[in-house]
Enzyme design. Structure first.
Site, mmCIF file in Angstrom:
data_model
loop_
_atom_site.group_PDB
_atom_site.id
_atom_site.type_symbol
_atom_site.label_atom_id
_atom_site.label_comp_id
_atom_site.label_asym_id
_atom_site.label_seq_id
_atom_site.Cartn_x
_atom_site.Cartn_y
_atom_site.Cartn_z
ATOM 1 N N GLY A 71 -9.355 4.161 0.590
ATOM 2 C CA GLY A 71 -8.132 4.501 1.304
ATOM 3 C C GLY A 71 -8.374 5.611 2.313
ATOM 4 N N GLY A 119 -10.539 2.140 -2.784
ATOM 5 C CA GLY A 119 -9.575 1.101 -2.450
ATOM 6 C C GLY A 119 -10.217 -0.214 -2.079
ATOM 7 N N GLU A 142 -14.129 9.006 -6.897
ATOM 8 C CA GLU A 142 -12.970 9.893 -6.763
ATOM 9 C C GLU A 142 -13.081 11.226 -7.489
ATOM 10 O OE1 GLU A 142 -11.708 5.807 -5.697
ATOM 11 O OE2 GLU A 142 -12.876 6.668 -7.331
ATOM 12 N N ASP A 150 -8.572 4.823 -9.155
ATOM 13 C CA ASP A 150 -7.242 4.212 -9.226
ATOM 14 C C ASP A 150 -7.331 2.734 -8.848
ATOM 15 O OD1 ASP A 150 -7.700 4.547 -6.502
ATOM 16 O OD2 ASP A 150 -5.725 5.397 -6.068
#
Length: 359
Positions: A71, A119, A142, A150
């Site tokens: 992302g 992402g 992350e 995530d």
């Protein structure tokens, strides 16, 4: 037959025969996805699902460096810093997209060539047909930016053999095509220079082709991915990462000795202590979850809470703003991160993404 190409700047929608091709088009940013791209991908998937002339959907990235590096965290960094109430809008639409990919009715083929992280893993590894190449470098990095894995990876990573998913989530280290297949995040390896021919072959399928027909095409291009380092070190990983707290994992790695355990321990020690403890909790919770939705809801609550705390902003600063690679975490040690601090991320005070879904 080559169909018309439609462009909306950051996402190119293409047709190659019966294949609807979604091309992520931010090569200078390693195809990092933003909110407009999430919306464009979702719309393209919805359109392809209704189009009787489409046999399958293919996801790929423009440029020669990768599918997607994750992302666009710089935007999230800036919005969070400004206390923008729309800061979480990206997750509110990205996570349901991950769910839609996981439950897509038509064959969905992700070409994970080159860098595929964060992402990008969410866009690819929830799909039904996940291809890697000799150039694949996959990671969920992350914990190194004060965040956590995530996009539903708290559902995917616990399904990896033994504690391999825990290793990936905590270390954030890059893995190869062979490792991605071993971890269950990819299915087949194909040569990168064969990808254009592979897409053409998919496009040559009849519009009503099923997953078996798509799989047959993919298998005809498949090659051995080579040896997996994670598989080779599987026993070490399982011994050291079976613990339910990070301190015990580090102690086990120290006692284990050897190059792999030492490199693993060194990587973990550089990560945000808060992120490490949060990630381990999320992965353990994911192991006992009812499904992807429960994990996405839990990740969303944790993500919103992340924006209230220091480490995410410090991690992004060090990684992509100042690029000094020297984050100052707060708290600075695992011992200073108490259980009550981690409980804040599980409070679920921020609404729901799937109000009509029964867990």
């Amino acid at each position: 037959m080559q169909g018309p190409t439609m462009s909306s700047d950051d996402v190119i929608l293409d047709r190659v025969g019966s294949a609807a091709v979604i091309r992520l088009n931010r090569p200078k940013a390693l195809n990092s996805i933003n909110l407009s791209m999430v919306r464009a991908i979702r719309a393209a998937l919805d359109d392809a699902a209704e189009d009787v002339s489409v046999s399958c959907v293919v996801l790929t990235g423009e440029g020669d460096r990768g599918l997607c590096a994750g992302g666009d965290i710089r935007v999230l960094f800036e919005m969070g810093k400004a206390d923008d109430t729309e800061a979480t809008r990206f997750w509110r639409e990205e996570f349901p997209l991950n769910y839609a990919i996981a439950h897509y009715l038509k064959p969905y083929v992700a070409l994970m060539d080159g860098i595929t992280m964060g992402g990008g893993v969410g866009l690819a590894s929830h799909g039904r047909h996940r291809l890697v190449t000799e150039r694949t470098r996959l990671a969920m990095p992350e914990t190194g930016i004060g965040y956590f894995p995530d996009v539903g990876t708290s559902w995917l990573l616990p399904k990896a053999p033994g504690e391999v998913g825990t290793w990936m989530g905590l270390t954030g280290l890059e893995v190869t095509a062979a490792d991605a297949i071993f971890a269950g995040l990819a299915d087949l390896s194909v040569p990168s220079d064969e990808l254009p021919k592979l897409v053409q072959a998919l496009g040559a399928l009849a519009a009503d082709a099923d997953d078996a027909a798509v799989e047959a095409v993919l298998q005809s291009f498949a090659v051995s991915p080579g040896e997996s380092e994670l598989q080779r070190n599987h026993a070490v990983i399982d011994r050291c990462f079976a613990h339910d707290n990070v301190e015990d994992i580090l102690a086990a790695l120290d006692a284990e000795g050897g190059e792999f355990a030492g490199r693993t321990r060194e990587a973990i020690l550089k990560r945000s202590p808060t992120s490490l403890k949060l990630t381990l909790r999320l992965l353990r919770a994911g192991r006992d979850s009812s499904g992807l939705v429960e994990c996405l809801e839990r990740e969303f609550a944790a993500g919103v809470e992340i924006l209230r705390h220091h480490d995410f902003y410090e991690g992004v600063r060090a990684a992509i703003i100042d690029k000094d690679r020297d984050p100052k975490w707060s708290p600075a040690s695992l011992q200073e991160v108490g259980r009550e601090a981690i409980e804040l991320y599980f409070a679920g005070r921020h609404g729901t993404l799937f109000p009509d879904h029964r867990l």
